[in-house]
Design an enzyme around this catalytic site. Structure first.
Site, PDB file in Angstrom:
ATOM      1  CE1 TYR A  54      -4.236   0.863  -0.312  1.00 18.73           C
ATOM      2  CE2 TYR A  54      -4.332  -0.991   0.791  1.00 18.73           C
ATOM      3  CZ  TYR A  54      -4.868  -0.024   0.096  1.00 18.73           C
ATOM      4  OH  TYR A  54      -6.180  -0.185  -0.441  1.00 18.73           O
ATOM      5  CD  GLU A  56      -4.648   5.214   0.476  1.00 16.07           C
ATOM      6  OE1 GLU A  56      -4.833   6.353   1.298  1.00 16.07           O
ATOM      7  OE2 GLU A  56      -5.830   4.582   0.195  1.00 16.07           O
ATOM      8  CG  ASP A 200      -8.394   9.832 -24.279  1.00 15.57           C
ATOM      9  OD1 ASP A 200      -7.420   8.931 -24.482  1.00 15.57           O
ATOM     10  OD2 ASP A 200      -9.404   9.471 -23.854  1.00 15.57           O
ATOM     11  CB  THR A 226      -4.454   2.883 -22.054  1.00 16.16           C
ATOM     12  OG1 THR A 226      -4.287   2.904 -23.404  1.00 16.16           O
ATOM     13  CG2 THR A 226      -5.670   3.420 -21.690  1.00 16.16           C
ATOM     14  CE  LYS A 229      -7.516   1.350 -25.320  1.00 14.16           C
ATOM     15  NZ  LYS A 229      -7.321   2.011 -23.940  1.00 14.16           N
ATOM     16  NE  ARG A 235      -7.099  -4.441 -19.002  1.00 16.83           N
ATOM     17  CZ  ARG A 235      -7.456  -4.656 -20.317  1.00 16.83           C
ATOM     18  NH1 ARG A 235      -6.742  -5.420 -20.931  1.00 16.83           N
ATOM     19  NH2 ARG A 235      -7.902  -3.842 -20.959  1.00 16.83           N
TER      20      ARG A 235
HETATM   21  N1  DSN Z   1     -12.863   0.041 -24.680  1.00 19.72           N
HETATM   22  C1  DSN Z   1     -11.630   0.762 -25.111  1.00 19.72           C
HETATM   23  C2  DSN Z   1     -11.525   0.504 -26.774  1.00 19.72           C
HETATM   24  O1  DSN Z   1     -11.430  -0.556 -27.133  1.00 19.72           O
HETATM   25  O2  DSN Z   1     -11.089   1.374 -27.509  1.00 19.72           O
HETATM   26  C3  DSN Z   1     -11.217   2.107 -24.878  1.00 19.72           C
HETATM   27  O3  DSN Z   1     -11.585   2.125 -23.586  1.00 19.72           O
END
Ligand code: DSN
Length: 423
Positions: A54, A56, A200, A226, A229, A235
Site C-alpha cells: 500500500y 497512498e 486523450d 493507456t 493498447k 493494463r
Molecule cells: N474500450 C477501449 C477500446 O476498445 O477502444 C477504450 O477504452
C-alpha cells in the site's frame, strides 16, 4: 493451505480458465484495436510482490511506511515516461485510461464545467461525455464531429463550436478514428477561446512512443494515455502534463479519483517504457502502421468501403453497408469470431443503427503485428474477412476461411511454445 503451491494445485478451476483463454489467444487472429500481447518481462512485474504494498500518496509523501522501494519504482516509471515522450510532469498511478481522464477532469475542472470533445458516435470515447458515464453525468459536454463528406475531423467545425460554446477544456483524441489529428491547430483553437487543451492518446500512445505518430506532448496542456493498447505494457493509465498543472493533476488522481496505486502495475509500466525506448519497439510501431494501411488497402481492393478511405494509424473502420445493406456490425463480428477472427463492432460516422447493432467493425493491427505478421499476412486476412462476410451462409467458404485463419494463428503465435508460466 500451502501458500507456495502453484495455482494449478490451489485453484484448478481458475487455472483451467487461464489455460482456456491462453488457448483462445493462441488459436485466433486478434484485431481488437485496443488489445495486445504483453511481454514476459511486463507480466513478471505485474505478477510481482509489488502487488502487496500500500502506498497512498506520491514518492516522498506517502501515507504508509515501507514505501522506500515503491518510491524508487514509481520515480523510475515517471522518469522513463518523461524521457520517452518529452513530458514535464508524469503521473503513472491511474488504473486505466478512464481513471486518467477522471483524474484530469477532477484536477483541472469544476463539476458542471463545459468540455468540448469528439462525438461518441463518430469516434470519441465513453469518458468524453457519454450520458451513462461519470463524464457526462458530472460535466457539460459539447461535441465536434467529422465532415460528412471526408469523414475527417473538421477543424473549422471544431473552431466554430469552440467559439460558440467557450468550453473550459478541449479534448482531442478518440477510440475509433483512423486519421492524424493536427495537434498544433487544436492548440491554437484552445488558445483562441481560453480553454485548456487535453489529448486523450490512449489508442495512439504506443505509436507515439515508437516515433510512428506525431507526439501531442509539446502541444497539449495535458495528455492522457493507456499502457496496454498499442503500447504493449500492463493494463493501466497514465497522465503527462506541463509542470504548472502537475500538482492539480496529481491531486485529481489521488485523493480525488483513486486510493492506493497498483504498484505491481507501476513497475510493469516502467518496464514497458524501457521496452518502448528500443529500436526493436520502433520497428514494431512502424510495422503496425504499415500493416494497418496494407490491410485497409487490401479490403478496399475487394470493393469494400473503409471510413475516410484509409488509415494513418493502427486502425480503421469497415462500412459493412458496402458489403450488404442488411449486415449489422454485431452480426459481422459474431460471424468473424466463429471463423477465428476476433474484433469488435462499432458505429461509423452518421450511422443509422444504434451502437449495439452498428454498421461497422473496427480493425486494429497492434496484436497481429506483435505476433510477427507483416503485409502479406494482413493483406490475406483482409481478403479472408471480406470473403467470410460476403459468403455468410456458404459453409464451405467459411470452412476454408477457418482453415487459413487457424494456419496463420499457428504460424504467428503471440508467445513461443515454451513460454514459461502465464500462458
Ligand atoms: N474500450 C477501449 C477500446 O476498445 O477502444 C477504450 O477504452
Amino acid at each position: 493451505m500451502d501458500r507456495a503451491a502453484p495455482l494449478s494445485d490451489v485453484d484448478p478451476e481458475v487455472a483451467s480458465l487461464i489455460a482456456r483463454d491462453a488457448d483462445r489467444q493462441r488459436s485466433h487472429i486478434h484485431l481488437i484495436a485496443s488489445e495486445n500481447f504483453a511481454s514476459r518481462a511486463v507480466m513478471e512485474a505485474t505478477g510481482s510482490v509489488f502487488t502487496n504494498k500500500y502506498s497512498e500518496g506520491y514518492p516522498g509523501k506517502r501515507y504508509y511506511e515501507g514505501c522506500e522501494v515503491v518510491d524508487e519504482v514509481e520515480d523510475l516509471a515517471r522518469d522513463r515516461a518523461g524521457a520517452l515522450f518529452g513530458a514535464e510532469h508524469v503521473n503513472v498511478q491511474p488504473h486505466s485510461g478512464a481513471q486518467a481522464n477522471m483524474g484530469v477532469y477532477f484536477g483541472l475542472l469544476e463539476a458542471g464545467d463545459k468540455i468540448l470533445g469528439m462525438r461518441l458516435d463518430q469516434g470519441g470515447h465513453l469518458t468524453h461525455g457519454s450520458h451513462v458515464n461519470f463524464s457526462g453525468l458530472l460535466y457539460d459536454f459539447v461535441a465536434y464531429g467529422v465532415d460528412p463528406r471526408t469523414e475527417v475531423v473538421d477543424l473549422a467545425e471544431v473552431r466554430r463550436v469552440a467559439q460558440a460554446e467557450r468550453p473550459k477544456m478541449i479534448v482531442a483524441g478518440y477510440s475509433a478514428y483512423s486519421r492524424i489529428l493536427d495537434w498544433a491547430a487544436f492548440r491554437e483553437i484552445a488558445h483562441e477561446v481560453g480553454a485548456l487543451f487535453m489529448v486523450d492518446a490512449a489508442h495512439i500512445i504506443g505509436l507515439i512512443a515508437g516515433r510512428a505518430h506525431p507526439n501531442p506532448v509539446p502541444y497539449a496542456d495535458v495528455v492522457t494515455a493507456t499502457t496496454h493498447k498499442a503500447m504493449r505494457g500492463p493494463r493501466g493509465g497514465m497522465i503527462m502534463c506541463k509542470e504548472e498543472f502537475g500538482a492539480a493533476v496529481d491531486k485529481g488522481v489521488f485523493p480525488n479519483a483513486q486510493g492506493g496505486p497498483l504498484n505491481n502495475h507501476i513497475a510493469a509500466k516502467a518496464v514497458c517504457f524501457a521496452e518502448a525506448a528500443t529500436q526493436g519497439y520502433r520497428d514494431y510501431a512502424a510495422q503496425v502502421v504499415a500493416n494497418a494501411s496494407a490491410m485497409a488497402e487490401a479490403v478496399m481492393a475487394e470493393g469494400v468501403r473503409i471510413v475516410s478511405g484509409g488509415t494513418d494509424n493502427h486502425m480503421f473502420l469497415i462500412d459493412l453497408r458496402s458489403i450488404d445493406e442488411d449486415l449489422t456490425g454485431r452480426d459481422a463480428a459474431r460471424l468473424l469470431s466463429s471463423v477465428g477472427i476476433t474484433l469488435n463492432f462499432n458505429t461509423i460516422p452518421f450511422d443509422p443503427r444504434p451502437p449495439y447493432r452498428a454498421s461497422g467493425v473496427r480493425i486494429g493491427l497492434p496484436a497481429a503485428t506483435t505476433c510477427g505478421m507483416r503485409e502479406p499476412q494482413v493483406e490475406e486476412i483482409g481478403r479472408l474477412i471480406t470473403s467470410a462476410l460476403r459468403n455468410r451462409s456458404d459453409e464451405s467458404v467459411l470452412d476454408q476461411v477457418r482453415g487459413r485463419v487457424t494456419a496463420l494463428a499457428v504460424e504467428f503465435p503471440p508467445y513461443p511454445e515454451d513460454f514459461p508460466g502465464h500462458v
